[in-house]
Design a protein around this motif. Structure first.
Motif, mmCIF file in Angstrom:
data_model
loop_
_atom_site.group_PDB
_atom_site.id
_atom_site.type_symbol
_atom_site.label_atom_id
_atom_site.label_comp_id
_atom_site.label_asym_id
_atom_site.label_seq_id
_atom_site.Cartn_x
_atom_site.Cartn_y
_atom_site.Cartn_z
ATOM 1 N N PHE A 1 70.758 26.266 41.112
ATOM 2 C CA PHE A 1 70.731 27.017 39.851
ATOM 3 C C PHE A 1 69.414 26.825 39.095
ATOM 4 O O PHE A 1 69.061 27.644 38.262
ATOM 5 N N TYR A 2 68.745 25.721 39.344
ATOM 6 C CA TYR A 2 67.435 25.484 38.731
ATOM 7 C C TYR A 2 66.399 25.328 39.831
ATOM 8 O O TYR A 2 66.729 24.973 40.961
ATOM 9 N N GLN A 33 81.073 25.277 27.728
ATOM 10 C CA GLN A 33 81.750 26.566 27.645
ATOM 11 C C GLN A 33 83.163 26.428 28.225
ATOM 12 O O GLN A 33 83.342 25.781 29.253
ATOM 13 N N THR A 46 75.475 13.906 44.007
ATOM 14 C CA THR A 46 75.945 15.288 43.798
ATOM 15 C C THR A 46 77.025 15.635 44.806
ATOM 16 O O THR A 46 76.887 15.344 45.998
ATOM 17 N N TYR A 59 76.215 24.703 28.960
ATOM 18 C CA TYR A 59 76.976 25.377 30.017
ATOM 19 C C TYR A 59 78.298 24.652 30.255
ATOM 20 O O TYR A 59 79.360 25.263 30.321
ATOM 21 N N HIS A 69 84.432 22.737 36.544
ATOM 22 C CA HIS A 69 85.053 23.618 37.541
ATOM 23 C C HIS A 69 86.056 22.859 38.409
ATOM 24 O O HIS A 69 85.990 22.895 39.640
ATOM 25 N N ILE A 73 78.191 15.672 39.191
ATOM 26 C CA ILE A 73 76.835 15.110 39.298
ATOM 27 C C ILE A 73 76.781 13.818 38.494
ATOM 28 O O ILE A 73 77.191 13.791 37.325
ATOM 29 N N VAL A 83 84.682 20.802 41.209
ATOM 30 C CA VAL A 83 83.685 21.386 42.123
ATOM 31 C C VAL A 83 82.282 20.916 41.735
ATOM 32 O O VAL A 83 81.459 20.602 42.589
ATOM 33 N N LEU A 84 82.023 20.889 40.441
ATOM 34 C CA LEU A 84 80.732 20.395 39.957
ATOM 35 C C LEU A 84 80.895 18.921 39.599
ATOM 36 O O LEU A 84 81.736 18.567 38.774
ATOM 37 N N SER A 135 70.449 23.261 28.189
ATOM 38 C CA SER A 135 71.237 24.420 28.614
ATOM 39 C C SER A 135 72.358 24.000 29.563
ATOM 40 O O SER A 135 73.424 24.620 29.588
ATOM 41 N N PHE A 136 72.132 22.921 30.310
ATOM 42 C CA PHE A 136 73.179 22.433 31.218
ATOM 43 C C PHE A 136 74.326 21.824 30.418
ATOM 44 O O PHE A 136 75.498 22.053 30.714
ATOM 45 N N ALA A 176 69.763 18.599 42.882
ATOM 46 C CA ALA A 176 71.050 18.124 42.361
ATOM 47 C C ALA A 176 71.864 19.235 41.736
ATOM 48 O O ALA A 176 73.055 19.077 41.492
ATOM 49 N N PHE A 177 71.247 20.390 41.481
ATOM 50 C CA PHE A 177 71.918 21.424 40.698
ATOM 51 C C PHE A 177 72.290 22.664 41.513
ATOM 52 O O PHE A 177 72.335 23.779 40.988
ATOM 53 N N ALA A 178 72.538 22.487 42.773
ATOM 54 C CA ALA A 178 73.085 23.545 43.626
ATOM 55 C C ALA A 178 72.273 24.839 43.589
ATOM 56 O O ALA A 178 72.828 25.930 43.719
ATOM 57 N N LYS A 214 69.006 18.218 30.222
ATOM 58 C CA LYS A 214 68.728 19.650 30.057
ATOM 59 C C LYS A 214 69.760 20.247 29.110
ATOM 60 O O LYS A 214 70.953 20.283 29.415
ATOM 61 N N PHE A 242 85.091 28.186 30.042
ATOM 62 C CA PHE A 242 85.372 28.544 31.442
ATOM 63 C C PHE A 242 84.964 27.444 32.421
ATOM 64 O O PHE A 242 85.512 27.336 33.517
#
Ligand code: HEM
Length: 229
Positions: free
Chosen positions: A198-199, A63, A145, A60, A114, A120, A117-118, A56-57, A194-196, A54, A65
């Protein structure tokens, strides 16, 4: 009467085309005597799956942050510029009766961000197409995950992406390879898990490109024919 029957073009058609073109020692025209005997599956080799999962993932995680890191592992590679992944060494089968295909690839991808925290991990990526049964397919994978409590959930062979083969036209790659470019893919319920959250199921994933070659070698060792009576 506007309805028009459209025959989905699947890997079956490409294999047939490749056979007709003499790419590999394929013989789909079985002798009449063998018509009642289920045809043996044909081996698929040298497969690759170009799939960014994906876009956009990936963006993300890039980025600042997110403090993300994407690691292609186990033989998989990632294209420059946070590009798509290539899963390699695909082997599988093409069922000459149902025209279904299944190819398993080597390699996986580890997404981290993070400060841990993330986390996968996607591996054991497989692509299947349904053949005559339906113009559909799926990508399955083992997905690990990290949960909110820090534990890891492993989902083996989950149906991760649903594929739509309807408009996919087979093309030809190098050395007689069959190329199925830009197969539309969307997230399944298990993939979304798998994406908490968000999707959601049905969200668009990157289109996937499958490349496979029909193996010239026989798939089953020669056997002694039964005695004729
Ligand atoms: C410290 C923990 C986390 C923070 C601060 C955080 C923050 C954010 C923020 C701000 C966005 C919106 C980004 C944007 O719109 O560009 C986002 C999106 C997202 N996050 Fe996280 N997140 C965290 C943990 C996680 C975890 C644990 C997962 C998955 C296991 C996750 C998966 C996602 C996904 C899939 C998106 C959507 C990305 C997209 O396609 O645009 N995040 N997160």
């Amino acid at each position: 009467m506007a309805t028009r029957m459209r025959r989905p073009v699947t890997l079956a058609a490409a294999v047939t085309t490749a056979a007709a073109l003499g790419a590999g020692a394929l013989t789909l025209a079985l002798p009449a005597a063998a018509a009642d005997t289920p045809a043996p599956p044909m081996s698929l080799v040298d497969g690759t799956l170009d799939w960014g999962i994906k876009q956009s993932f990936r963006s993300y995680l890039a980025q600042p942050f997110a403090k993300g890191r994407i690691t292609a592992e186990g033989g998989a590679t990632q294209a420059a510029g946070n590009g798509v992944f290539t899963f390699v060494d695909g082997t599988g089968t093409y069922d000459t009766t149902s025209h279904a295909t299944a190819t398993a690839f080597k390699g996986g991808v580890h997404f981290e961000a993070h400060e841990g925290v993330l986390d996968i991990r996607v591996s054991d990526v497989r692509l299947k197409t349904a053949g005559s049964a339906a113009p559909t397919g799926e990508i399955t994978a083992d997905v690990v995950t990290k949960e909110k409590d820090g534990s890891f959930t492993t989902r083996d062979d989950v149906s991760f992406a649903a594929l739509d083969m309807t408009g996919v036209r087979p093309g030809r790659g190098a050395d007689g390879a069959m190329v199925f470019k830009d197969i539309p893919a969307e997230l399944t319920k298990d993939g979304a898990a798998a994406f908490a959250g968000f999707y959601k199921e049905g969200d668009a994933l990157d289109a996937a490109t499958l490349t496979v070659k029909a193996d010239a070698r026989p798939t089953t060792p020669p056997t002694t024919p039964p005695p004729t009576t």
